[in-house]
Design a protein around this motif. Structure first.
Motif, PDB file in Angstrom:
ATOM      1  N   GLN A 133       0.823  -1.205   0.000  1.00 39.22           N
ATOM      2  CA  GLN A 133       0.000   0.000   0.000  1.00 39.22           C
ATOM      3  C   GLN A 133       0.864   1.265   0.000  1.00 39.22           C
ATOM      4  O   GLN A 133       0.532   2.252  -0.662  1.00 39.22           O
ATOM      5  CB  GLN A 133      -0.932  -0.004   1.209  1.00 39.22           C
ATOM      6  CG  GLN A 133      -1.988  -1.092   1.168  1.00 39.22           C
ATOM      7  CD  GLN A 133      -2.990  -0.983   2.306  1.00 39.22           C
ATOM      8  OE1 GLN A 133      -3.295   0.109   2.774  1.00 39.22           O
ATOM      9  NE2 GLN A 133      -3.507  -2.118   2.757  1.00 39.22           N
ATOM     10  N   ILE A 134       1.969   1.241   0.728  1.00 40.80           N
ATOM     11  CA  ILE A 134       2.875   2.401   0.748  1.00 40.80           C
ATOM     12  C   ILE A 134       3.478   2.619  -0.631  1.00 40.80           C
ATOM     13  O   ILE A 134       3.563   3.754  -1.122  1.00 40.80           O
ATOM     14  CB  ILE A 134       3.979   2.192   1.805  1.00 40.80           C
ATOM     15  CG1 ILE A 134       3.367   2.235   3.218  1.00 40.80           C
ATOM     16  CG2 ILE A 134       5.069   3.250   1.670  1.00 40.80           C
ATOM     17  CD1 ILE A 134       4.346   1.902   4.326  1.00 40.80           C
ATOM     18  N   ALA A 135       3.888   1.537  -1.291  1.00 39.29           N
ATOM     19  CA  ALA A 135       4.475   1.656  -2.626  1.00 39.29           C
ATOM     20  C   ALA A 135       3.461   2.198  -3.628  1.00 39.29           C
ATOM     21  O   ALA A 135       3.782   3.063  -4.455  1.00 39.29           O
ATOM     22  CB  ALA A 135       5.011   0.308  -3.079  1.00 39.29           C
ATOM     23  N   GLU A 136       2.222   1.704  -3.573  1.00 39.37           N
ATOM     24  CA  GLU A 136       1.194   2.120  -4.528  1.00 39.37           C
ATOM     25  C   GLU A 136       0.721   3.542  -4.287  1.00 39.37           C
ATOM     26  O   GLU A 136       0.376   4.261  -5.236  1.00 39.37           O
ATOM     27  CB  GLU A 136       0.013   1.157  -4.461  1.00 39.37           C
ATOM     28  CG  GLU A 136       0.343  -0.231  -4.987  1.00 39.37           C
ATOM     29  CD  GLU A 136      -0.627  -1.314  -4.534  1.00 39.37           C
ATOM     30  OE1 GLU A 136      -0.534  -2.437  -5.054  1.00 39.37           O
ATOM     31  OE2 GLU A 136      -1.477  -1.032  -3.657  1.00 39.37           O
ATOM     32  N   THR A 137       0.703   3.964  -3.017  1.00 39.98           N
ATOM     33  CA  THR A 137       0.182   5.289  -2.674  1.00 39.98           C
ATOM     34  C   THR A 137       1.249   6.376  -2.751  1.00 39.98           C
ATOM     35  O   THR A 137       0.979   7.481  -3.236  1.00 39.98           O
ATOM     36  CB  THR A 137      -0.428   5.275  -1.262  1.00 39.98           C
ATOM     37  OG1 THR A 137      -1.432   4.263  -1.189  1.00 39.98           O
ATOM     38  CG2 THR A 137      -1.048   6.624  -0.923  1.00 39.98           C
ATOM     39  N   PHE A 138       2.448   6.063  -2.287  1.00 46.06           N
ATOM     40  CA  PHE A 138       3.493   7.091  -2.181  1.00 46.06           C
ATOM     41  C   PHE A 138       4.701   6.852  -3.088  1.00 46.06           C
ATOM     42  O   PHE A 138       5.582   7.707  -3.175  1.00 46.06           O
ATOM     43  CB  PHE A 138       3.972   7.196  -0.721  1.00 46.06           C
ATOM     44  CG  PHE A 138       2.879   7.549   0.251  1.00 46.06           C
ATOM     45  CD1 PHE A 138       2.257   8.786   0.209  1.00 46.06           C
ATOM     46  CD2 PHE A 138       2.456   6.628   1.210  1.00 46.06           C
ATOM     47  CE1 PHE A 138       1.246   9.108   1.107  1.00 46.06           C
ATOM     48  CE2 PHE A 138       1.456   6.942   2.120  1.00 46.06           C
ATOM     49  CZ  PHE A 138       0.841   8.187   2.063  1.00 46.06           C
ATOM     50  N   GLY A 139       4.772   5.694  -3.733  1.00 47.37           N
ATOM     51  CA  GLY A 139       5.890   5.426  -4.620  1.00 47.37           C
ATOM     52  C   GLY A 139       7.179   5.050  -3.916  1.00 47.37           C
ATOM     53  O   GLY A 139       8.250   5.073  -4.528  1.00 47.37           O
ATOM     54  N   VAL A 140       7.094   4.689  -2.649  1.00 50.76           N
ATOM     55  CA  VAL A 140       8.280   4.298  -1.872  1.00 50.76           C
ATOM     56  C   VAL A 140       8.333   2.771  -1.801  1.00 50.76           C
ATOM     57  O   VAL A 140       7.420   2.135  -1.278  1.00 50.76           O
ATOM     58  CB  VAL A 140       8.232   4.900  -0.450  1.00 50.76           C
ATOM     59  CG1 VAL A 140       9.424   4.404   0.378  1.00 50.76           C
ATOM     60  CG2 VAL A 140       8.218   6.414  -0.516  1.00 50.76           C
TER      61      VAL A 140
ATOM     62  N   GLN B 227      13.359  -0.630  12.668  1.00 49.33           N
ATOM     63  CA  GLN B 227      14.332   0.329  12.191  1.00 49.33           C
ATOM     64  C   GLN B 227      14.464   0.142  10.679  1.00 49.33           C
ATOM     65  O   GLN B 227      14.048  -0.881  10.143  1.00 49.33           O
ATOM     66  CB  GLN B 227      15.694   0.102  12.850  1.00 49.33           C
ATOM     67  CG  GLN B 227      16.316  -1.256  12.577  1.00 49.33           C
ATOM     68  CD  GLN B 227      17.634  -1.448  13.296  1.00 49.33           C
ATOM     69  OE1 GLN B 227      18.121  -0.539  13.973  1.00 49.33           O
ATOM     70  NE2 GLN B 227      18.221  -2.621  13.164  1.00 49.33           N
ATOM     71  N   TYR B 228      15.005   1.144  10.005  1.00 48.66           N
ATOM     72  CA  TYR B 228      15.156   0.988   8.554  1.00 48.66           C
ATOM     73  C   TYR B 228      16.426   1.686   8.089  1.00 48.66           C
ATOM     74  O   TYR B 228      16.954   2.589   8.741  1.00 48.66           O
ATOM     75  CB  TYR B 228      13.943   1.543   7.808  1.00 48.66           C
ATOM     76  CG  TYR B 228      13.829   3.061   7.806  1.00 48.66           C
ATOM     77  CD1 TYR B 228      14.473   3.823   6.828  1.00 48.66           C
ATOM     78  CD2 TYR B 228      13.065   3.723   8.767  1.00 48.66           C
ATOM     79  CE1 TYR B 228      14.365   5.200   6.820  1.00 48.66           C
ATOM     80  CE2 TYR B 228      12.948   5.098   8.764  1.00 48.66           C
ATOM     81  CZ  TYR B 228      13.604   5.831   7.780  1.00 48.66           C
ATOM     82  OH  TYR B 228      13.506   7.202   7.776  1.00 48.66           O
ATOM     83  N   GLN B 229      16.889   1.229   6.951  1.00 53.59           N
ATOM     84  CA  GLN B 229      17.992   1.897   6.264  1.00 53.59           C
ATOM     85  C   GLN B 229      17.601   2.068   4.801  1.00 53.59           C
ATOM     86  O   GLN B 229      16.836   1.269   4.257  1.00 53.59           O
ATOM     87  CB  GLN B 229      19.289   1.096   6.379  1.00 53.59           C
ATOM     88  CG  GLN B 229      19.259  -0.264   5.690  1.00 53.59           C
ATOM     89  CD  GLN B 229      20.574  -1.008   5.833  1.00 53.59           C
ATOM     90  OE1 GLN B 229      21.281  -0.844   6.829  1.00 53.59           O
ATOM     91  NE2 GLN B 229      20.911  -1.812   4.841  1.00 53.59           N
ATOM     92  N   LYS B 230      18.133   3.123   4.198  1.00 56.43           N
ATOM     93  CA  LYS B 230      17.778   3.419   2.814  1.00 56.43           C
ATOM     94  C   LYS B 230      18.914   2.999   1.888  1.00 56.43           C
ATOM     95  O   LYS B 230      20.067   3.393   2.081  1.00 56.43           O
ATOM     96  CB  LYS B 230      17.495   4.909   2.652  1.00 56.43           C
ATOM     97  CG  LYS B 230      17.066   5.300   1.233  1.00 56.43           C
ATOM     98  CD  LYS B 230      16.755   6.783   1.124  1.00 56.43           C
ATOM     99  CE  LYS B 230      15.489   7.147   1.868  1.00 56.43           C
ATOM    100  NZ  LYS B 230      15.094   8.562   1.586  1.00 56.43           N
TER     101      LYS B 230
ATOM    102  N   ASP C 157      19.241   2.958  -4.208  1.00 58.16           N
ATOM    103  CA  ASP C 157      18.133   3.117  -5.163  1.00 58.16           C
ATOM    104  C   ASP C 157      16.878   3.692  -4.516  1.00 58.16           C
ATOM    105  O   ASP C 157      15.836   3.817  -5.166  1.00 58.16           O
ATOM    106  CB  ASP C 157      17.806   1.788  -5.834  1.00 58.16           C
ATOM    107  CG  ASP C 157      17.322   0.725  -4.844  1.00 58.16           C
ATOM    108  OD1 ASP C 157      17.264   1.013  -3.626  1.00 58.16           O
ATOM    109  OD2 ASP C 157      17.013  -0.394  -5.286  1.00 58.16           O
ATOM    110  N   GLY C 158      16.955   4.050  -3.216  1.00 53.99           N
ATOM    111  CA  GLY C 158      15.821   4.638  -2.524  1.00 53.99           C
ATOM    112  C   GLY C 158      14.943   3.641  -1.793  1.00 53.99           C
ATOM    113  O   GLY C 158      14.018   4.034  -1.072  1.00 53.99           O
ATOM    114  N   THR C 159      15.185   2.341  -1.961  1.00 54.40           N
ATOM    115  CA  THR C 159      14.399   1.311  -1.274  1.00 54.40           C
ATOM    116  C   THR C 159      14.677   1.358   0.231  1.00 54.40           C
ATOM    117  O   THR C 159      15.831   1.483   0.662  1.00 54.40           O
ATOM    118  CB  THR C 159      14.750  -0.088  -1.814  1.00 54.40           C
ATOM    119  OG1 THR C 159      14.462  -0.132  -3.207  1.00 54.40           O
ATOM    120  CG2 THR C 159      13.951  -1.168  -1.090  1.00 54.40           C
TER     121      THR C 159
END
Length: 339
Positions: A279-286, A323-326, A329-331
């Motif tokens: 849903q995040i990918a489809e809505t915000f392109g992330v 936690q996350y890391q980028k 390529d922005g993923t």
């Protein structure tokens, strides 16, 4: 002001117009409003003479060849024009008429490739954007983020069947017609929704499709392999179709939760983190990658407001201890925080 009859354009589409008529058409097309009439009549001509099929690839190749050759010819004409003797003036006049015909032909090809934009009214939303649309028949559509919708510009409300084409997600409130005129939502996911005046939402993206009915009656048509199947829906029903063609129909308690995106809200009911990442990918392109299957299967319940991806990711971090890391390529790569 130049005016043209439909018969002249029909002759032009058939390749039977004179150089003078071609020049008249070129002048007439300078008016942007006439371009829409041009394509309306072109559509009428194609419907009346369906055996006429355009060879788009040949036309495109010829288009670029002409641009190149005519650019060279125009340059040569400029260089040599001062030295043209009087007895050759008629040749220059002939060249200008020929050039005008070529310009008309090239313009016609450009317009042909823009045919979809002229015949259809197109709507598109960016990531994170929603849009409210009033259709010509009085129906209303709310288009979710990263979605497209189109319908015919001409006589949409008078067609025997009102057709719209959706790629993405939208909510529809369809105006009922006294003559029971049909309304059909077509998608690129082998699914269409046939309506007689109702409220419903359609989700049609690469990973699958679903239809949720709020009120009224719809028939959902879809392909199961090569066989066409139909399902009649009643209010509160949800029909889903995955990429393999598997279908499911079930009742849902709160149909409004499926259009919460109109208010930039996300409603989760034991929703997996994997589903939320889609849903995040489809809505915000992330794009999101989850580093373990166990984490991907963890679920979230609740209603959350988010205007951008960062808002929702921050909520997930707090709820699930993430936690996350980028990546370059922005993923975003999600993982659990270990104490």
């Amino acid at each position: 002001m130049t005016t043209l009859s439909k018969n002249i354009l029909f002759e032009h589409f058939a390749g039977r117009t004179s150089p003078l008529q071609k020049k008249m058409i070129a002048d007439w097309l300078q008016n942007p409003e006439n371009k829409e009439v041009y394509y309306k009549w072109l559509e009428d001509y194609e419907n009346e003479f369906p055996q006429i099929m355009a060879d788009k690839e040949s036309a495109k190749a010829f288009f670029f060849q002409k641009i190149h050759s005519e650019a060279i010819a125009e340059f040569d004409l400029i260089v040599e024009e001062e030295s043209i003797p009087e007895k050759s003036i008629w040749q220059l006049t002939w060249f200008k008429w020929t050039n005008a015909a070529v310009i008309l032909m090239v313009s016609g090809l450009v317009l042909y490739f823009q045919k979809d934009q002229l015949i259809y009214q197109n709507y598109h939303t960016a990531y994170g954007e929603t849009q409210s649309i009033d259709l010509p028949d009085g129906s209303k559509v709310t288009l979710n983020a990263n979605s497209t919708l189109k319908h015919k510009r001409f006589n949409f409300e008078k067609e025997a069947t009102r057709e719209v084409f959706l790629d993405g997600e939208a909510e529809f409130s369809v105006k009922h017609k006294t003559d029971n005129q049909r309304f059909i939502v077509r998608t690129s996911q082998k699914l269409e929704v046939e309506v007689l005046g109702t409220e419903f939402s359609v989700f049609a993206r690469n990973r699958g499709s679903k239809v949720v009915l709020s009120k009224g009656k719809v028939k959902v048509n879809f392909l199961n392999g090569t066989a066409k199947r139909s399902v009649m829906m009643k209010p509160g029903d949800l029909v889903s179709l995955d990429k393999t063609g598997k279908t499911e129909i079930k009742a849902v308690k709160n149909v409004k939760s499926y259009t919460a995106w109109k208010a930039h809200r996300f409603v989760f009911d034991d929703t997996s983190l994997e589903e939320i990442s889609y849903q995040i990918a489809e809505t915000f392109g992330v794009q999101i990658k989850i580093n373990s299957e166990e984490l991907a299967n963890r679920t979230v319940t609740g209603t959350f407001s988010a205007d951008k991806a960062d808002d929702l990711i921050a909520i997930l971090q707090e709820l699930l201890g993430l936690q996350y890391q980028k990546n370059e390529d922005g993923t975003l790569v999600l993982s659990e925080v270990y104490e």
